[in-house]
Every structure is written in C-alpha cells, then in structure tokens.
Write a protein that holds these residues in place. Structure first.
Motif, PDB file in Angstrom:
ATOM      1  N   LEU A  84       0.835  -1.212   0.000  1.00 12.46           N
ATOM      2  CA  LEU A  84       0.000   0.000   0.000  1.00 12.46           C
ATOM      3  C   LEU A  84       0.859   1.246   0.000  1.00 12.46           C
ATOM      4  O   LEU A  84       0.578   2.211  -0.714  1.00 12.46           O
ATOM      5  N   GLY A  85       1.931   1.204   0.809  1.00 14.08           N
ATOM      6  CA  GLY A  85       2.829   2.351   0.895  1.00 14.08           C
ATOM      7  C   GLY A  85       3.474   2.626  -0.450  1.00 14.08           C
ATOM      8  O   GLY A  85       3.550   3.771  -0.904  1.00 14.08           O
ATOM      9  N   GLN A  86       3.915   1.549  -1.122  1.00 11.82           N
ATOM     10  CA  GLN A  86       4.573   1.718  -2.420  1.00 11.82           C
ATOM     11  C   GLN A  86       3.589   2.279  -3.459  1.00 11.82           C
ATOM     12  O   GLN A  86       3.910   3.199  -4.217  1.00 11.82           O
ATOM     13  N   LEU A  87       2.386   1.714  -3.423  1.00 14.27           N
ATOM     14  CA  LEU A  87       1.370   2.148  -4.384  1.00 14.27           C
ATOM     15  C   LEU A  87       1.016   3.619  -4.182  1.00 14.27           C
ATOM     16  O   LEU A  87       1.010   4.403  -5.146  1.00 14.27           O
ATOM     17  N   THR A  88       0.760   4.026  -2.930  1.00 11.33           N
ATOM     18  CA  THR A  88       0.391   5.430  -2.707  1.00 11.33           C
ATOM     19  C   THR A  88       1.574   6.344  -3.026  1.00 11.33           C
ATOM     20  O   THR A  88       1.385   7.414  -3.598  1.00 11.33           O
ATOM     21  N   GLY A  89       2.790   5.905  -2.708  1.00  7.57           N
ATOM     22  CA  GLY A  89       3.973   6.700  -3.039  1.00  7.57           C
ATOM     23  C   GLY A  89       4.066   6.932  -4.539  1.00  7.57           C
ATOM     24  O   GLY A  89       4.321   8.046  -4.997  1.00  7.57           O
ATOM     25  N   ARG A  90       3.818   5.863  -5.315  1.00  8.37           N
ATOM     26  CA  ARG A  90       3.914   5.997  -6.777  1.00  8.37           C
ATOM     27  C   ARG A  90       2.802   6.857  -7.342  1.00  8.37           C
ATOM     28  O   ARG A  90       3.006   7.621  -8.282  1.00  8.37           O
ATOM     29  N   ILE A  91       1.596   6.718  -6.762  1.00  9.47           N
ATOM     30  CA  ILE A  91       0.482   7.554  -7.230  1.00  9.47           C
ATOM     31  C   ILE A  91       0.817   9.026  -6.984  1.00  9.47           C
ATOM     32  O   ILE A  91       0.599   9.891  -7.840  1.00  9.47           O
ATOM     33  N   MET A  92       1.427   9.297  -5.813  1.00  6.16           N
ATOM     34  CA  MET A  92       1.778  10.686  -5.500  1.00  6.16           C
ATOM     35  C   MET A  92       2.864  11.208  -6.438  1.00  6.16           C
ATOM     36  O   MET A  92       2.789  12.334  -6.932  1.00  6.16           O
ATOM     37  N   SER A  93       3.880  10.374  -6.704  1.00  5.31           N
ATOM     38  CA  SER A  93       4.945  10.806  -7.625  1.00  5.31           C
ATOM     39  C   SER A  93       4.367  11.135  -8.985  1.00  5.31           C
ATOM     40  O   SER A  93       4.708  12.145  -9.605  1.00  5.31           O
ATOM     41  N   LEU A  94       3.498  10.240  -9.461  1.00  8.88           N
ATOM     42  CA  LEU A  94       2.948  10.425 -10.797  1.00  8.88           C
ATOM     43  C   LEU A  94       2.080  11.679 -10.859  1.00  8.88           C
ATOM     44  O   LEU A  94       2.176  12.460 -11.809  1.00  8.88           O
ATOM     45  N   SER A  95       1.255  11.898  -9.820  1.00 14.98           N
ATOM     46  CA  SER A  95       0.385  13.076  -9.922  1.00 14.98           C
ATOM     47  C   SER A  95       1.223  14.347  -9.779  1.00 14.98           C
ATOM     48  O   SER A  95       0.907  15.353 -10.402  1.00 14.98           O
ATOM     49  N   ARG A  96       2.320  14.286  -9.009  1.00 10.86           N
ATOM     50  CA  ARG A  96       3.192  15.469  -8.924  1.00 10.86           C
ATOM     51  C   ARG A  96       3.849  15.744 -10.288  1.00 10.86           C
ATOM     52  O   ARG A  96       3.884  16.868 -10.755  1.00 10.86           O
ATOM     53  N   LEU A  97       4.305  14.665 -10.947  1.00 10.63           N
ATOM     54  CA  LEU A  97       4.956  14.836 -12.247  1.00 10.63           C
ATOM     55  C   LEU A  97       3.997  15.365 -13.301  1.00 10.63           C
ATOM     56  O   LEU A  97       4.415  15.987 -14.276  1.00 10.63           O
ATOM     57  N   GLN A  98       2.702  15.068 -13.116  1.00  8.44           N
ATOM     58  CA  GLN A  98       1.726  15.513 -14.114  1.00  8.44           C
ATOM     59  C   GLN A  98       1.108  16.858 -13.770  1.00  8.44           C
ATOM     60  O   GLN A  98       0.356  17.403 -14.560  1.00  8.44           O
ATOM     61  N   SER A  99       1.427  17.381 -12.567  1.00 11.21           N
ATOM     62  CA  SER A  99       0.859  18.670 -12.195  1.00 11.21           C
ATOM     63  C   SER A  99       1.686  19.783 -12.832  1.00 11.21           C
ATOM     64  O   SER A  99       2.755  19.532 -13.389  1.00 11.21           O
ATOM     65  N   SER A 100       1.212  21.027 -12.696  1.00 14.39           N
ATOM     66  CA  SER A 100       1.932  22.102 -13.393  1.00 14.39           C
ATOM     67  C   SER A 100       3.276  22.402 -12.744  1.00 14.39           C
ATOM     68  O   SER A 100       4.205  22.824 -13.416  1.00 14.39           O
ATOM     69  N   ASP A 101       3.430  22.196 -11.409  1.00 15.08           N
ATOM     70  CA  ASP A 101       4.759  22.482 -10.831  1.00 15.08           C
ATOM     71  C   ASP A 101       5.763  21.376 -11.182  1.00 15.08           C
ATOM     72  O   ASP A 101       6.931  21.655 -11.361  1.00 15.08           O
ATOM     73  N   GLY A 102       5.293  20.136 -11.273  1.00 11.98           N
ATOM     74  CA  GLY A 102       6.161  19.050 -11.749  1.00 11.98           C
ATOM     75  C   GLY A 102       7.322  18.726 -10.847  1.00 11.98           C
ATOM     76  O   GLY A 102       7.203  17.927  -9.934  1.00 11.98           O
ATOM     77  N   LEU A 103       8.459  19.364 -11.070  1.00  8.11           N
ATOM     78  CA  LEU A 103       9.667  19.036 -10.311  1.00  8.11           C
ATOM     79  C   LEU A 103       9.817  20.014  -9.148  1.00  8.11           C
ATOM     80  O   LEU A 103       9.449  21.173  -9.248  1.00  8.11           O
ATOM     81  N   SER A 104      10.378  19.502  -8.044  1.00 11.02           N
ATOM     82  CA  SER A 104      10.560  20.412  -6.906  1.00 11.02           C
ATOM     83  C   SER A 104      11.945  21.047  -6.993  1.00 11.02           C
ATOM     84  O   SER A 104      12.884  20.620  -6.343  1.00 11.02           O
ATOM     85  N   GLY A 105      12.083  22.035  -7.847  1.00 12.96           N
ATOM     86  CA  GLY A 105      13.328  22.794  -7.948  1.00 12.96           C
ATOM     87  C   GLY A 105      14.401  22.070  -8.737  1.00 12.96           C
ATOM     88  O   GLY A 105      14.665  20.892  -8.503  1.00 12.96           O
ATOM     89  N   LEU A 106      15.012  22.770  -9.681  1.00 16.53           N
ATOM     90  CA  LEU A 106      16.078  22.159 -10.481  1.00 16.53           C
ATOM     91  C   LEU A 106      17.436  22.547  -9.911  1.00 16.53           C
ATOM     92  O   LEU A 106      17.684  23.708  -9.625  1.00 16.53           O
ATOM     93  N   ARG A 107      18.277  21.531  -9.733  1.00 15.55           N
ATOM     94  CA  ARG A 107      19.632  21.756  -9.242  1.00 15.55           C
ATOM     95  C   ARG A 107      20.581  20.904 -10.064  1.00 15.55           C
ATOM     96  O   ARG A 107      20.145  19.899 -10.634  1.00 15.55           O
ATOM     97  N   PRO A 108      21.884  21.251 -10.111  1.00 20.70           N
ATOM     98  CA  PRO A 108      22.831  20.337 -10.746  1.00 20.70           C
ATOM     99  C   PRO A 108      22.837  19.016  -9.960  1.00 20.70           C
ATOM    100  O   PRO A 108      22.944  19.029  -8.735  1.00 20.70           O
ATOM    101  N   VAL A 109      22.653  17.927 -10.684  1.00 16.45           N
ATOM    102  CA  VAL A 109      22.577  16.618 -10.029  1.00 16.45           C
ATOM    103  C   VAL A 109      23.644  15.718 -10.637  1.00 16.45           C
ATOM    104  O   VAL A 109      23.771  15.629 -11.865  1.00 16.45           O
ATOM    105  N   SER A 110      24.413  15.072  -9.778  1.00 12.28           N
ATOM    106  CA  SER A 110      25.448  14.150 -10.245  1.00 12.28           C
ATOM    107  C   SER A 110      24.815  12.795 -10.554  1.00 12.28           C
ATOM    108  O   SER A 110      24.191  12.179  -9.678  1.00 12.28           O
ATOM    109  N   LEU A 111      24.972  12.322 -11.782  1.00 14.52           N
ATOM    110  CA  LEU A 111      24.388  11.015 -12.115  1.00 14.52           C
ATOM    111  C   LEU A 111      25.097   9.894 -11.369  1.00 14.52           C
ATOM    112  O   LEU A 111      24.510   8.844 -11.111  1.00 14.52           O
TER     113      LEU A 111
END
Ligand code: ADP
Length: 270
Positions: A84-111
């Motif tokens: 349940l935790g994994q499912l709700t976490g993924r639903i939240m990630s997906l709805s955040r990615l599809q919302s207008s704000d999308g990402l929470s701040g862009l920063r240089p990220v090391s791959l």
C-alpha cells in the motif's frame, strides 16, 4: 463589399468557430475520461491490499491464543501495508509529475550519485532474486534536475530489470555521454517485452504480464513515472528488447558541465 461575400465569410467563420468549440469539448471530455479512468484504476488497485489487511486483522483476532499464527498473519499485514505504501507513493509521484509544478526545484545533479543511491536502494531485492547488479560506463556526468525523482526513475527501471530476470543473471546500469546528451541505460537478460506491448507498457497501470507483475509486487505505474520524469527533464525514454533475451531501457537527458564550486551548473557548450 458584396453582401453575399460578407455572408459567405460570416458563415465560414461560424463553421470554424463551431469546429473549435467541438474540438475543445472533445479535448475536455478526453481529459475527463482520463481522470475518471485513473481514479477508477487507482481505487481498484487499492482495494486488494486494503481488503487483505482487513481480513488478516480479523484472522489475528480469532487466532489470539496461537502465537505462531499471530506472527504469520502479522508478517503478512506488514507485507500488504508495504505494498500500500509503495502504491500510494507511486500515485503521489505520478500526480506530482503531471501537475503544473512538476519538479521540486532544479539543481545540478550528479548522475554518479543518482545511480549509487538507486543501486543501494535495490541491493536487497537483487540479492534475494540472485541477480547481480553491475555499474558501468562514464563517470562524472551531471544534469539539471530533481535528484529525488531521478533516483526514483532509475530505481523503477532497476526494480523491473530485477523482477523480470532469471536467477543468476546480470542487470547493468551504464552511463554514456553522447554530445549534449547523457544516457542512462538499464540492461537485463530477462524475459523481454513483445513488440505489441512496447508502446503500451508506459501507460499507467498497463502490464504486459499481469500475473507476474502482481506476484513481484508491481504496481503498473513504474514506467509511467520513468517516462514523465524523463520528459519533465527535457529528455525521453527509449526501449530496446528481444523477447526471451532481455531489455534495455535508456533515459536520455540534456547534459550540463560539472558545477563550479559556487554550485551553478552551466549548460554544456559545444
Ligand atoms: P510493474 O510495476 O507492473 O512492473 P511498470 O510500469 O514498471 O509496472 O511496467 C509495466 C509492465 O512492463 C510490467 O508489468 C511488465 O509487464 C513490463 N516490463 C517492465 N520492465 C520490464 C523488463 N525489464 N522486462 C520485461 N518486462 C518488463
């Protein structure tokens, strides 16, 4: 001006306007339909673990004087709660990615760091599936992004690669610089994906192998998150697969130079 011409123009404009309105209504209906489907699918997915937890809690009550049974039921409640935790976490990630704000701040990220974190998060899963995780390719590459969502996206690819692979096989994560683009490739020697499923597996809740996905704790949302995460970063996902031989999922992102000490990542120049 010829009045006939005026009236012909007016009726042409009227027809165009009607067409625009119809198109707008159709688009709105399509979006409504998508939203309704998402809610219906989500509720359906949530019902199974919630139902299981309810039944198991009742079973614990009636097995109160058998400690061994109680332990077994409690372990299963924990597993279902994890799902349940994994499912709700993924639903939240997906709805955040599809919302207008999308990402929470862009920063240089090391791959390097993204890959190290994703590998660490899946070490236990790989161990229990007897799959070897291998890191290869270029080091020291950077992108402008949201580290958390990138770790989640690479993690989803790793989770799938492990889940759909036989024991004793290898899963590789490699990075390759291609001009302005940096590619993260996750390769497995698993069951592969039939051509007919290759487009659809990126859709929410679509599973090529329903039974196996559920058995391995899949949610049907992992690749949808990967696709949206890549697109939100100005990139894309590519898939190569041969049924019975394995698959490679490649996330391609715009590359930046390693940030200077002041932490500003500059776009890579030619
Ligand atoms: P799930 O949680 O079910 O794995 P995903 O969205 O991550 O959901 O993947 C959708 C479907 O794509 C899976 O159910 C599976 O059928 C297929 N799939 C994903 N990755 C792989 C892979 N590496 N090898 C074979 N099939 C895969």
């Amino acid at each position: 001006l010829d009045p006939r011409l005026v009236s012909a123009r007016a009726s042409a404009m009227g027809a165009r306007l009607t067409l625009l309105i119809i198109r707008d209504v159709t688009e709105r209906e399509r979006l409504d339909q998508m939203r309704n489907d998402f809610v219906a699918n989500t509720s359906h997915e949530l019902k199974t673990p919630v139902g299981a937890v309810t039944l198991l809690a009742e079973a614990i009550e009636s097995a109160a004087d058998d400690p061994e049974q109680v332990r077994r039921f409690a372990a299963r409640i924990q597993a279902e709660a994890g799902r349940l935790g994994q499912l709700t976490g993924r639903i939240m990630s997906l709805s955040r990615l599809q919302s207008s704000d999308g990402l929470s701040g862009l920063r240089p990220v090391s791959l390097d760091e993204v890959i190290a974190s994703s590998l660490e998060a899946h070490a236990v899963q790989a161990d229990s599936a007897a799959v070897e995780l291998v890191r290869g390719g270029d080091r020291g590459t950077w992108v402008l992004g949201d580290a958390q969502i990138l770790i989640e996206a690479v993690g989803n690819l790793l989770a799938n690669a492990i889940a759909y692979s036989p024991q004793g096989s290898r899963v590789g994560v490699g990075v390759r610089v291609e001009g302005e683009v940096v590619e993260i490739a996750v390769t497995d020697q698993g069951i592969g994906i039939a051509e007919a499923d290759r487009e659809r597996i990126f859709e929410r809740f679509y599973r090529a192998d329903e039974a196996r996905s559920r058995r391995t704790g899949g949610t049907g949302l992992g690749l949808s998150i990967v696709k949206h995460a890549a697109q939100r970063h100005g990139g894309e996902v590519r898939l190569w697969s041969r049924p019975g031989r394995g698959s490679t999922f490649t996330v391609r992102l715009p590359r930046i130079e390693a940030p200077s000490a002041d932490g500003t990542g500059k776009k890579k120049k030619k």
